[in-house]
Design a protein around this motif. Structure first.
Motif, short mmCIF file in Angstrom:
data_model
loop_
_atom_site.label_atom_id
_atom_site.label_comp_id
_atom_site.label_asym_id
_atom_site.label_seq_id
_atom_site.Cartn_x
_atom_site.Cartn_y
_atom_site.Cartn_z
N ASP A 56 -17.96 -118.71 -47.30
CA ASP A 56 -19.32 -118.17 -47.22
C ASP A 56 -19.52 -117.33 -45.95
O ASP A 56 -20.62 -117.27 -45.40
CB ASP A 56 -20.36 -119.29 -47.24
CG ASP A 56 -20.45 -119.99 -48.59
OD1 ASP A 56 -19.81 -119.54 -49.55
OD2 ASP A 56 -21.16 -121.02 -48.67
N HIS A 68 -21.79 -119.09 -40.43
CA HIS A 68 -22.44 -119.79 -41.55
C HIS A 68 -22.51 -121.28 -41.19
O HIS A 68 -23.56 -121.90 -41.30
CB HIS A 68 -21.64 -119.54 -42.82
CG HIS A 68 -22.13 -120.26 -44.03
ND1 HIS A 68 -23.35 -120.02 -44.60
CD2 HIS A 68 -21.56 -121.25 -44.78
CE1 HIS A 68 -23.51 -120.81 -45.66
NE2 HIS A 68 -22.44 -121.58 -45.78
N ASP A 107 -20.91 -127.62 -52.03
CA ASP A 107 -20.44 -126.75 -53.10
C ASP A 107 -19.05 -126.16 -52.80
O ASP A 107 -18.57 -125.29 -53.53
CB ASP A 107 -21.46 -125.63 -53.38
CG ASP A 107 -21.70 -124.72 -52.19
OD1 ASP A 107 -21.78 -125.22 -51.05
OD2 ASP A 107 -21.80 -123.49 -52.39
N HIS A 108 -18.41 -126.65 -51.74
CA HIS A 108 -17.04 -126.22 -51.40
C HIS A 108 -16.07 -127.40 -51.34
O HIS A 108 -14.86 -127.19 -51.42
CB HIS A 108 -17.04 -125.45 -50.08
CG HIS A 108 -17.86 -124.19 -50.16
ND1 HIS A 108 -17.31 -122.93 -50.21
CD2 HIS A 108 -19.21 -124.02 -50.25
CE1 HIS A 108 -18.28 -122.04 -50.33
NE2 HIS A 108 -19.45 -122.67 -50.35
N HIS A 117 -19.61 -127.64 -46.70
CA HIS A 117 -20.74 -127.71 -47.64
C HIS A 117 -20.31 -128.29 -48.99
O HIS A 117 -19.20 -128.04 -49.47
CB HIS A 117 -21.38 -126.33 -47.83
CG HIS A 117 -22.25 -125.93 -46.67
ND1 HIS A 117 -22.58 -124.62 -46.41
CD2 HIS A 117 -22.84 -126.67 -45.71
CE1 HIS A 117 -23.36 -124.57 -45.34
NE2 HIS A 117 -23.52 -125.81 -44.88
N HIS A 173 -15.13 -124.71 -45.37
CA HIS A 173 -16.17 -125.39 -44.60
C HIS A 173 -16.69 -126.58 -45.39
O HIS A 173 -16.32 -126.77 -46.55
CB HIS A 173 -17.29 -124.43 -44.17
CG HIS A 173 -18.12 -123.86 -45.29
ND1 HIS A 173 -17.61 -123.03 -46.27
CD2 HIS A 173 -19.43 -124.02 -45.60
CE1 HIS A 173 -18.57 -122.69 -47.11
NE2 HIS A 173 -19.69 -123.28 -46.73
ZN ZN Z 1 -21.72 -122.80 -47.49
#
Ligand code: ZN
Ligand code: FE
Length: 257
Positions: free
Chosen positions: A137, A113, A58-59, A56, A54
């Motif tokens: 997540d 999420h 931090d990914h 975000h 996804h």
């Molecule tokens: Zn996330």
């Protein structure tokens, strides 16, 4: 296929999939590029794919820098993440497949999420082997992701899909949240002996700074409250026998925990 677990940022895990025979690598959810590049140079391996679950930060935070070093790497992500994942070239939907080093991964669409979240599942390649699930997540060890863009009913559906995989499936989720998750689990499912046993194990591992990821799906089914919406103890504490309501109330309680 070898799987290297690379800790990043505060509590993220990025996973590097490495194939010995062809010496190629793929990376799942690179939070940042530096330790991925380090691992690649150590293995003297070429990065051919970035698998994002996804959008975000931090990914996907490492995508751009990894692409600048490996311009031929293909960036995969969910179809509905179009425009949100740096460098994305492949737009995946439920049931799509992709191959890496002679193995095929199946794609699950698992919104909740985020609205575009996907998971990658490598089925076992021999009868004795375990499947490998990269679920970002969505499903965590002992918990599940927060609902930022999805509804409880979407997340429940997504988790039900993952729950239907074999018990020996290894769950490679993207954060080290296990102990905190199990501490919450104990407040809603405290009479569960499997849970009591697991939290003791996890406490010990964390006190020695050991990673709790991957976990085993069979253990999640027995101890993770977010896969146990149909268990009487959880129906009792949420005062509902409706799966979506039970799940939504559990998620709400966790948000307050
Ligand atoms: Zn996330
Ligand atoms: Fe995350």
């Amino acid at each position: 296929m070898d799987i290297h677990r690379l800790p990043m940022l505060r509590d993220n895990y990025t996973f590097l999939l490495h194939d010995f025979s062809s010496n190629i690598a793929a990376v799942v959810d690179p939070a940042e590029a530096q330790s991925v590049l380090h691992c690649l140079s150590h293995l003297k391996s070429e990065l051919v794919a970035i698998l994002n679950t996804h959008h975000h930060g931090d990914h996907v935070g490492g995508n751009a820098q990894l692409l600048s070093q490996f311009p031929n790497a293909v960036v995969y992500g969910g179809a509905d993440d179009r425009g949100r994942i740096p460098g994305q070239q492949v737009f995946l939907q439920e049931g799509d497949r992709l191959s890496f080093a002679g193995r095929q991964a199946e794609v699950f669409f698992v919104p909740g999420h985020t609205r575009a979240h996907i998971a990658y599942y490598f089925p076992p390649n021999t009868p004795e082997a375990a499947g490998e699930l990269f679920c970002g997540d969505t499903l965590f060890a002992g918990g599940c992701g927060r609902l930022f863009e999805g509804t409880p009913s979407q997340m429940l559906n997504s988790l039900a899909k993952l729950r239907s995989l074999p018990d020996n499936t290894r769950v490679w989720c993207a954060h080290e949240y296990t102990l905190k998750n199990l501490q919450f689990a104990l407040t809603v499912d405290g009479q569960n002996p499997d849970l009591q046993q697991r939290i003791e194990q996890v406490k010990k591992m964390r006190s020695q700074s050991e990673a709790t990821i991957p976990s085993e799906l069979g253990v999640e089914k027995l101890t993770n409250p977010f896969l146990r919406w149909d268990q009487p103890a959880l129906q009792l504490i949420t005062k509902s026998q409706d799966a979506v309501k039970t799940f939504a109330r559990l998620r709400g309680m966790k948000d307050q925990f």
